[in-house]
Design a protein around this motif. Structure first.
Motif, PDB file in Angstrom:
ATOM      1  N   GLY A 108       0.934  -1.205  -0.188  1.00 57.01           N
ATOM      2  CA  GLY A 108      -0.254  -0.242   0.086  1.00 57.01           C
ATOM      3  C   GLY A 108       0.806   1.550  -0.017  1.00 57.01           C
ATOM      4  O   GLY A 108       2.248   1.266   0.301  1.00 57.01           O
ATOM      5  N   ASN A 109      -0.027   2.072   0.269  1.00 55.62           N
ATOM      6  CA  ASN A 109       1.222   3.394   0.407  1.00 55.62           C
ATOM      7  C   ASN A 109       1.644   4.150   1.198  1.00 55.62           C
ATOM      8  O   ASN A 109       1.806   3.181   2.254  1.00 55.62           O
ATOM      9  N   HIS A 110       2.029   4.701   1.734  1.00 50.88           N
ATOM     10  CA  HIS A 110       3.775   4.465   2.928  1.00 50.88           C
ATOM     11  C   HIS A 110       2.792   5.494   3.845  1.00 50.88           C
ATOM     12  O   HIS A 110       3.112   4.817   5.270  1.00 50.88           O
ATOM     13  N   GLU A 114       2.525   3.711   8.789  1.00 47.75           N
ATOM     14  CA  GLU A 114       2.435   3.866   9.726  1.00 47.75           C
ATOM     15  C   GLU A 114       2.917   3.375  10.627  1.00 47.75           C
ATOM     16  O   GLU A 114       2.999   3.222  12.399  1.00 47.75           O
ATOM     17  N   LEU A 115       1.615   2.244  10.536  1.00 47.69           N
ATOM     18  CA  LEU A 115       0.944   0.699  12.021  1.00 47.69           C
ATOM     19  C   LEU A 115       1.975   0.606  12.848  1.00 47.69           C
ATOM     20  O   LEU A 115       2.133   0.053  13.698  1.00 47.69           O
ATOM     21  N   PHE A 116       3.235   0.284  11.687  1.00 47.32           N
ATOM     22  CA  PHE A 116       4.505  -0.812  12.108  1.00 47.32           C
ATOM     23  C   PHE A 116       5.851  -0.544  12.438  1.00 47.32           C
ATOM     24  O   PHE A 116       6.710  -0.991  12.665  1.00 47.32           O
ATOM     25  N   TRP A 117       6.342   1.244  12.375  1.00 51.12           N
ATOM     26  CA  TRP A 117       6.854   1.765  12.739  1.00 51.12           C
ATOM     27  C   TRP A 117       6.606   2.820  13.200  1.00 51.12           C
ATOM     28  O   TRP A 117       5.940   3.938  12.763  1.00 51.12           O
ATOM     29  N   VAL A 118       7.589   3.382  13.963  1.00 53.08           N
ATOM     30  CA  VAL A 118       7.352   4.916  14.827  1.00 53.08           C
ATOM     31  C   VAL A 118       8.874   5.465  14.723  1.00 53.08           C
ATOM     32  O   VAL A 118      10.253   4.499  14.269  1.00 53.08           O
ATOM     33  N   PRO A 119       9.411   7.137  14.147  1.00 50.73           N
ATOM     34  CA  PRO A 119      10.558   7.041  14.176  1.00 50.73           C
ATOM     35  C   PRO A 119      10.988   7.531  15.461  1.00 50.73           C
ATOM     36  O   PRO A 119      11.050   9.180  15.286  1.00 50.73           O
ATOM     37  N   ARG A 154       0.274   7.746  16.462  1.00 50.88           N
ATOM     38  CA  ARG A 154       1.058   6.956  15.866  1.00 50.88           C
ATOM     39  C   ARG A 154       2.260   5.683  17.001  1.00 50.88           C
ATOM     40  O   ARG A 154       1.714   4.613  16.900  1.00 50.88           O
ATOM     41  N   PHE A 155       2.775   6.228  18.297  1.00 49.22           N
ATOM     42  CA  PHE A 155       3.025   5.608  19.454  1.00 49.22           C
ATOM     43  C   PHE A 155       1.835   4.686  20.313  1.00 49.22           C
ATOM     44  O   PHE A 155       2.457   4.037  20.200  1.00 49.22           O
ATOM     45  N   ALA A 156       1.035   5.033  20.315  1.00 46.90           N
ATOM     46  CA  ALA A 156       0.042   4.148  20.980  1.00 46.90           C
ATOM     47  C   ALA A 156      -0.438   3.109  19.923  1.00 46.90           C
ATOM     48  O   ALA A 156      -0.488   1.822  20.491  1.00 46.90           O
ATOM     49  N   MET A 157      -0.416   3.454  18.612  1.00 49.69           N
ATOM     50  CA  MET A 157      -0.738   2.189  17.667  1.00 49.69           C
ATOM     51  C   MET A 157       0.016   1.616  17.428  1.00 49.69           C
ATOM     52  O   MET A 157      -0.096   0.428  18.016  1.00 49.69           O
TER      53      MET A 157
END
Length: 249
Positions: A108-110, A114-119, A154-157
């Protein structure tokens, strides 16, 4: 469209320079006030997942705290049988849905990734977390704009929802393997879990605690989504229906 004020948080998921795709979407969103974010498979997974978790939470609670007995033969009612069947079915849906979600993160798109990594190694990310904590604490009167998930969501997810969901799937199928018996596919894949925890009752206890972690997460998630729709500067609930993020100013 008027230029943003000096104290306005930039319209960006973390920073406009994070990727060319983000920079392009930021520019498009500023011009159009709407940008396509979540593809149809992501939205479908979200709502199917929400339904599966709701069924799992209700039936799981009833399995742990059964209803009062009813008169007559158990075979005439089979109440717990239906509850357990609904729980097991929803568990399969949750697990298969997560596998499908992993696949779509690859194709899928970028925003689907987001659900699988956090910067977590970017200072700008933690700076945005601080801004959002002040916003949710009613200390800031103006939130930022984000194309995808905001940094706190994003962090919580990733660290609450995703990890807890994986934990619940693993422990759930480990308990399911007891009924499926030794040699079943569930026993072959998840039979190592119960010895790791010590005994079956320990797995039951941790699985039950995981239920309450997800319940608390869902309550906060729904509150934050509705709050953003009312007080924030971009759509949230409707975005997970249409796929388009709409900006209010």
């Amino acid at each position: 469209m008027s230029s943003p004020s000096a104290n306005e948080v930039p319209l960006t998921p973390v920073s406009a320079s994070e990727s060319p795709a983000d920079a392009l979407q930021v520019a498009q969103a500023r011009a159009l006030k709407s940008v396509y974010v979540y593809e149809a498979p992501v939205r479908a997974w979200h709502w199917v997942n929400a339904l599966a978790i709701t069924v799992l939470a209700i039936t799981g609670y009833l399995i742990g705290s059964p209803l009062p007995t009813v008169s007559g033969e158990a075979s005439d009612h089979f109440i717990m049988g239906y509850i357990r069947f609904a729980h097991f079915s929803a568990g399969y849906v949750l697990a298969i849905g997560l596998l499908g979600r992993v696949y779509w993160a690859l194709v899928g798109n970028h925003h689907a990734r987001e659900l699988f990594w956090v910067p977590i190694f970017q200072k700008a990310y933690w700076r945005e977390i601080g801004v959002l904590l002040r916003w949710y604490g009613f200390l800031n009167d103006r939130p930022g704009k984000y194309v995808g998930h905001n940094p706190l969501a994003r962090f919580a997810m990733v660290f609450v929802f995703l990890l807890t969901t994986v934990f619940m799937i693993v422990t759930g199928f480990a308990l399911y393997a007891e009924g499926a018996q030794r040699g079943s596919w569930a026993d072959k894949l998840f039979g190592w879990v119960i010895p790791l925890f010590g005994q079956s009752q320990d797995v039951h206890t941790w699985h039950h605690l995981g239920l309450w972690v997800l319940v608390v997460f869902v309550i906060i998630h729904v509150y934050a989504a509705i709050r953003e729709d009312i007080m924030g500067r971009s759509s949230v609930v409707s975005t997970m229906i249409s796929g388009h993020r709409t900006f209010k100013d």
